[in-house]
Design a protein around this motif. Structure first.
Motif, PDB file in Angstrom:
ATOM      1  N   ASP A  30      77.068 -14.344 -15.648  1.00 46.10           N
ATOM      2  CA  ASP A  30      78.200 -13.546 -16.136  1.00 46.10           C
ATOM      3  C   ASP A  30      77.781 -12.162 -16.622  1.00 46.10           C
ATOM      4  O   ASP A  30      78.610 -11.255 -16.691  1.00 46.10           O
ATOM      5  CB  ASP A  30      78.895 -14.274 -17.300  1.00 46.10           C
ATOM      6  N   THR A  31      76.511 -12.005 -17.012  1.00 46.86           N
ATOM      7  CA  THR A  31      76.086 -10.763 -17.658  1.00 46.86           C
ATOM      8  C   THR A  31      75.033 -10.047 -16.824  1.00 46.86           C
ATOM      9  O   THR A  31      74.092 -10.665 -16.338  1.00 46.86           O
ATOM     10  CB  THR A  31      75.525 -11.061 -19.059  1.00 46.86           C
ATOM     11  N   MET A  46      70.179   0.341 -21.031  1.00 46.07           N
ATOM     12  CA  MET A  46      71.165   1.405 -20.896  1.00 46.07           C
ATOM     13  C   MET A  46      72.576   0.832 -21.062  1.00 46.07           C
ATOM     14  O   MET A  46      73.373   1.306 -21.856  1.00 46.07           O
ATOM     15  CB  MET A  46      71.038   2.064 -19.536  1.00 46.07           C
ATOM     16  N   PHE A  47      72.859  -0.177 -20.250  1.00 52.37           N
ATOM     17  CA  PHE A  47      74.200  -0.767 -20.243  1.00 52.37           C
ATOM     18  C   PHE A  47      74.108  -2.272 -20.061  1.00 52.37           C
ATOM     19  O   PHE A  47      73.139  -2.790 -19.534  1.00 52.37           O
ATOM     20  CB  PHE A  47      75.041  -0.228 -19.069  1.00 52.37           C
ATOM     21  N   SER A  48      75.169  -2.953 -20.497  1.00 51.98           N
ATOM     22  CA  SER A  48      75.307  -4.371 -20.205  1.00 51.98           C
ATOM     23  C   SER A  48      76.772  -4.669 -19.957  1.00 51.98           C
ATOM     24  O   SER A  48      77.652  -4.156 -20.665  1.00 51.98           O
ATOM     25  CB  SER A  48      74.775  -5.216 -21.364  1.00 51.98           C
ATOM     26  N   TYR A  49      77.024  -5.462 -18.930  1.00 51.65           N
ATOM     27  CA  TYR A  49      78.379  -5.883 -18.596  1.00 51.65           C
ATOM     28  C   TYR A  49      78.465  -7.399 -18.640  1.00 51.65           C
ATOM     29  O   TYR A  49      77.551  -8.088 -18.173  1.00 51.65           O
ATOM     30  CB  TYR A  49      78.747  -5.428 -17.177  1.00 51.65           C
ATOM     31  N   ASN A  50      79.536  -7.903 -19.203  1.00 53.92           N
ATOM     32  CA  ASN A  50      79.789  -9.329 -19.196  1.00 53.92           C
ATOM     33  C   ASN A  50      81.134  -9.563 -18.518  1.00 53.92           C
ATOM     34  O   ASN A  50      82.169  -9.071 -18.982  1.00 53.92           O
ATOM     35  CB  ASN A  50      79.824  -9.887 -20.622  1.00 53.92           C
ATOM     36  N   ASN A  51      81.102 -10.291 -17.420  1.00 56.19           N
ATOM     37  CA  ASN A  51      82.334 -10.527 -16.651  1.00 56.19           C
ATOM     38  C   ASN A  51      83.093  -9.235 -16.364  1.00 56.19           C
ATOM     39  O   ASN A  51      84.290  -9.131 -16.611  1.00 56.19           O
ATOM     40  CB  ASN A  51      83.260 -11.483 -17.396  1.00 56.19           C
TER      41      ASN A  51
END
Lengths: 118, 115
Positions: A30-31, A46-51
């Motif tokens: 998911d991440t 730098m960045f993290s996205y979850n779903n």
């Protein structure tokens, strides 16, 4: 099968150009994350996205814009490239955003994209 | 300020010897600590992950220890092999003010194993 893949592996471009790096994971995680490793081999998130939602956005110039079309992909677009952007960029994924917490999920890293700005 | 410091910066040992790498951190609030191995030109690969309550974790010839009181961790490599030549990175995660976890990376120890 490659777990986390990035393209391209090498990217050489001139200052002022706009470029994109693509990342895909086939782990069902998911991440996803983007890291920058500088010439001293220091890795920084730098960045993290979850779903597909942005959950971590470090102090990164707004010339860097991540885009997550679906949870298996996290692309990094960089506008107006500068010399200081030269580095190796790593994409990574983990089961979910709790990887940093008590669940201790592993992070899996891609092979990296070496960006050279001339 | 959240920091992770590793020592030594670089290390050369002979094949078959043991070695210990150190990691000191000032990260708070502490969540977990990881050791990664990064071969030249590759992405990091996880070796061990430890939470606050764990003080030792093994993965084959790699054994990590954690002292949460002194905020120190070590990675011990037993009977080193040429393939152990790599950078070893200590990473500490902490719960940030936004409720998400942040990862603070150390600068790594570059290990070279000679035949």
């Amino acid at each position: 099968d490659t777990a986390v893949s990035q393209t391209p592996k090498y990217l050489v471009t001139q200052m002022g150009n706009d470029k994109s790096i693509k990342c895909e994971q086939n782990l069902g995680h998911d991440t996803m994350y983007w890291y920058k490793q500088d010439s001293k081999k220091f890795l920084k998130i730098m960045f993290s996205y979850n779903n597909k939602e942005l959950i971590i956005n470090e102090t990164v110039p707004n010339r860097f814009s991540p885009k997550s079309p679906d949870k298996a992909h996290l692309n990094l677009h960089i506008n107006s490239l500068e010399l200081g952007d030269s580095a190796v960029y790593f994409c990574a994924s983990s089961q979910d955003w709790l990887a940093g917490g008590p669940r201790r999920y592993e992070q899996y890293f891609g092979p990296g994209t070496r960006l050279t700005v001339t | 300020k959240n920091q992770v410091e590793q020592s030594p910066q670089s290390l050369i040992i002979l094949e078959g010897k043991n070695c210990t790498l150190q990691c000191n951190y000032t990260v708070s609030p502490f969540s977990n600590l990881r050791w990664y191995k990064q071969d030249t030109g590759r992405g990091p690969v996880s070796l061990t992950i430890m939470t606050f309550s764990e003080n030792t974790k093994s993965n084959g010839r790699y054994t990590a220890t954690l002292d949460a009181d002194t905020k120190q961790s070590s990675l011990h490599i037993t009977a080193s092999q040429l393939s152990d030549s790599a950078s070893y990175i200590c990473v500490v995660s902490a719960l940030g003010p936004s409720g998400t976890y942040k990862y603070i990376f150390g600068t790594g120890t570059r290990l070279k194993v000679l035949a």
